[in-house]
Scaffold this active site. Sequence first.
Site, PDB file in Angstrom:
ATOM      1  N   HIS A   6      21.973 -40.876 -48.832  1.00  0.00           N
ATOM      2  CA  HIS A   6      22.262 -39.625 -48.130  1.00  0.00           C
ATOM      3  C   HIS A   6      23.563 -38.982 -48.599  1.00  0.00           C
ATOM      4  CE1 HIS A   6      19.203 -41.329 -45.516  1.00  0.00           C
ATOM      5  NE2 HIS A   6      19.028 -40.113 -45.007  1.00  0.00           N
ATOM      6  N   ALA A   7      24.291 -39.625 -49.489  1.00  0.00           N
ATOM      7  CA  ALA A   7      25.577 -39.098 -49.966  1.00  0.00           C
ATOM      8  C   ALA A   7      25.467 -37.729 -50.655  1.00  0.00           C
ATOM      9  CB  ALA A   7      26.253 -40.104 -50.897  1.00  0.00           C
TER      10      ALA A   7
END
Length: 82
Positions: A6-7
Amino acid sequence: MAAICHAPWLLIEAGAAKGLKMTSYASIRTDVRNAGAEWQDAEVVTDRGIITSRNPGDLDAFCAKIIEEIKEGRHEPRRLAA
């Protein structure tokens, strides 16, 4: 710069995703596309020195690509999209 799972949301929030080819966890692919990036379903995607990967299952390829990019050295500066 390297972002996994999700970065890539951080790249979106920073305005750095526009015009990039990138990947992410599948559940945020729409956010990636809406930010102006070209989302790809691949273990690792590298574009202009920015490395993205989908999930922890891709860690071997992700880490190998980080090492490869560091060995290549400096990349051309990239302008953030306005």
